[in-house]
Design a protein around this motif. Sequence first.
Motif, PDB file in Angstrom:
ATOM      1  N   PRO A 179      28.311  66.395   1.634  1.00 49.49           N
ATOM      2  CA  PRO A 179      28.227  67.058   2.937  1.00 49.49           C
ATOM      3  C   PRO A 179      29.402  68.017   3.140  1.00 49.49           C
ATOM      4  O   PRO A 179      30.493  67.779   2.606  1.00 49.49           O
ATOM      5  N   ASP A 180      29.167  69.080   3.922  1.00 51.12           N
ATOM      6  CA  ASP A 180      30.287  69.964   4.272  1.00 51.12           C
ATOM      7  C   ASP A 180      30.690  69.752   5.735  1.00 51.12           C
ATOM      8  O   ASP A 180      31.355  70.583   6.324  1.00 51.12           O
ATOM      9  N   PHE A 181      30.229  68.608   6.310  1.00 53.30           N
ATOM     10  CA  PHE A 181      30.642  68.285   7.682  1.00 53.30           C
ATOM     11  C   PHE A 181      31.461  67.000   7.660  1.00 53.30           C
ATOM     12  O   PHE A 181      31.548  66.321   6.620  1.00 53.30           O
ATOM     13  N   ALA A 182      32.040  66.670   8.832  1.00 51.17           N
ATOM     14  CA  ALA A 182      33.048  65.609   8.884  1.00 51.17           C
ATOM     15  C   ALA A 182      32.441  64.204   8.837  1.00 51.17           C
ATOM     16  O   ALA A 182      31.281  64.007   9.212  1.00 51.17           O
ATOM     17  N   VAL A 183      33.238  63.240   8.399  1.00 54.16           N
ATOM     18  CA  VAL A 183      32.860  61.831   8.533  1.00 54.16           C
ATOM     19  C   VAL A 183      32.946  61.479  10.019  1.00 54.16           C
ATOM     20  O   VAL A 183      33.654  62.153  10.781  1.00 54.16           O
ATOM     21  N   PRO A 184      32.232  60.419  10.481  1.00 55.33           N
ATOM     22  CA  PRO A 184      32.354  60.037  11.890  1.00 55.33           C
ATOM     23  C   PRO A 184      33.841  59.820  12.250  1.00 55.33           C
ATOM     24  O   PRO A 184      34.587  59.204  11.483  1.00 55.33           O
ATOM     25  N   GLN A 185      34.229  60.362  13.412  1.00 52.47           N
ATOM     26  CA  GLN A 185      35.647  60.311  13.794  1.00 52.47           C
ATOM     27  C   GLN A 185      36.173  58.872  13.837  1.00 52.47           C
ATOM     28  O   GLN A 185      37.291  58.588  13.384  1.00 52.47           O
ATOM     29  N   ALA A 186      35.357  57.960  14.374  1.00 54.78           N
ATOM     30  CA  ALA A 186      35.818  56.562  14.497  1.00 54.78           C
ATOM     31  C   ALA A 186      36.117  55.977  13.119  1.00 54.78           C
ATOM     32  O   ALA A 186      37.040  55.169  12.958  1.00 54.78           O
ATOM     33  N   LEU A 187      35.365  56.402  12.130  1.00 54.94           N
ATOM     34  CA  LEU A 187      35.584  55.889  10.774  1.00 54.94           C
ATOM     35  C   LEU A 187      36.883  56.439  10.191  1.00 54.94           C
ATOM     36  O   LEU A 187      37.683  55.697   9.596  1.00 54.94           O
ATOM     37  N   ALA A 188      37.102  57.730  10.380  1.00 55.38           N
ATOM     38  CA  ALA A 188      38.356  58.328   9.897  1.00 55.38           C
ATOM     39  C   ALA A 188      39.545  57.670  10.599  1.00 55.38           C
ATOM     40  O   ALA A 188      40.548  57.312   9.961  1.00 55.38           O
TER      41      ALA A 188
END
Length: 378
Positions: free
Chosen positions: A32-41
């Motif tokens: 993917p070129d989009f972010a991981v879920p913020q809560a996971l990061a």
Amino acid sequence: MSKLPDVGTTIFTVMSQLAAECGALNLAQGFPDFAVPQALADGVVEALRAGHNQYAPMAGLPALRAAIARKTEALYGRRTDPLAEVTVTSGATEGLFCAIQACVGPGDEAIVFDPAYDSYEPAIRLAGGRTVHVPLRPPQFDIDWDRVRAALTARTRLIVLNSPHNPTGAVLRPADLVALAELVRDRPIVLLGDEVYEHIVFDGLRHESLLRHPELAARSLVVSSFGKTCHATGWKVGYVVAPPGLTTEFRKVHQFVQFCVVTPVQHALAAFIDADPGHHLGLGAFYQAKRDLLCSLLAGSRFRLTPARGTYFQLLDYRDISDEDDVALAERLTRTAGIATIPVSVFNAVPDGTRLLRLCFAKDDRTLRAAAELLCAI
Ligand code: PMP
Ligand code: GLN
């Protein structure tokens, strides 16, 4: 001396390097070129700060294994003992490799379906085994069970099933599991399910996991990947679900290949699944919208396509555009059209006359629009 004299560098590395060199849009390697879920990061940062920085248990963090067992039961109706039947691995790649080393010995035969993901055969060869290739049937890329039956011998030890299927996007149907069960019954064959795209299935279809079918699950190692499920391919965390006897053999290899998997990421994944247990349930619709966007944007192009049924890959048939072989065309398009794809022939046995490139649509909609513009100009 080489144990794999004819093996070069994997196509994913080759195409990503070429894309970077040429400044081309990289729809080749699947990520993917989009972010991981913020809560996971945030969870990884919290775990690092909380001091979860030493070895995790060899088989995986108990909380993460328990979360995997809960999900497996909820989705596939199979109750698994997280202590004896779930192992966290360093990506699906390590899970597949160790499963093959654990099951295949010198002279054993392992069946794969072509086009086949590129890591299976080298692992089979390193185990001393022989790979038996059974082609899938285009255009649906379904399995011809008569051909599988004809490929079985007294030495057949393993069958590798990948559904949803990379690179074709095909998915197994309930009748496939019935046919498979009938074929392996009374034979000493282990099944290796590569189900890394288990949550990415479209058009109201259901993922037919080997874990749904008790008779098959009893002889299966099923591999999945948080890289796909959590949009985090670079974290390389996956897992293997298998009955206790197979898990014992699997861990004998895993403990000396990897021993254990990155600790703070396991903490973060366990907390994320607890907090958002339905995350994976939205992935089908999320990626189906991307598939539909891409396919509708390409309707005006000279490529032919049949929409993928699962995964985040779409095949493009370029027979109306060029006679070049797919490797040459993929290289030329990267250099001159500014877009990188994967030539399907590197996964073996593309039937005569089929000219196919694979495109990854795990991309932001803007990236997909930019890619479609380039592809429509070809
Ligand atoms: N199997 C298939 C079919 C894949 O597409 C991939 C790649 N992403 C893998 C295995 C490897 O997964 P991981 O990145 O978790 O090692
Ligand atoms: N599985 C990803 C793909 O099919 C790539 C994995 C890798 O780069 N090793 O594109």
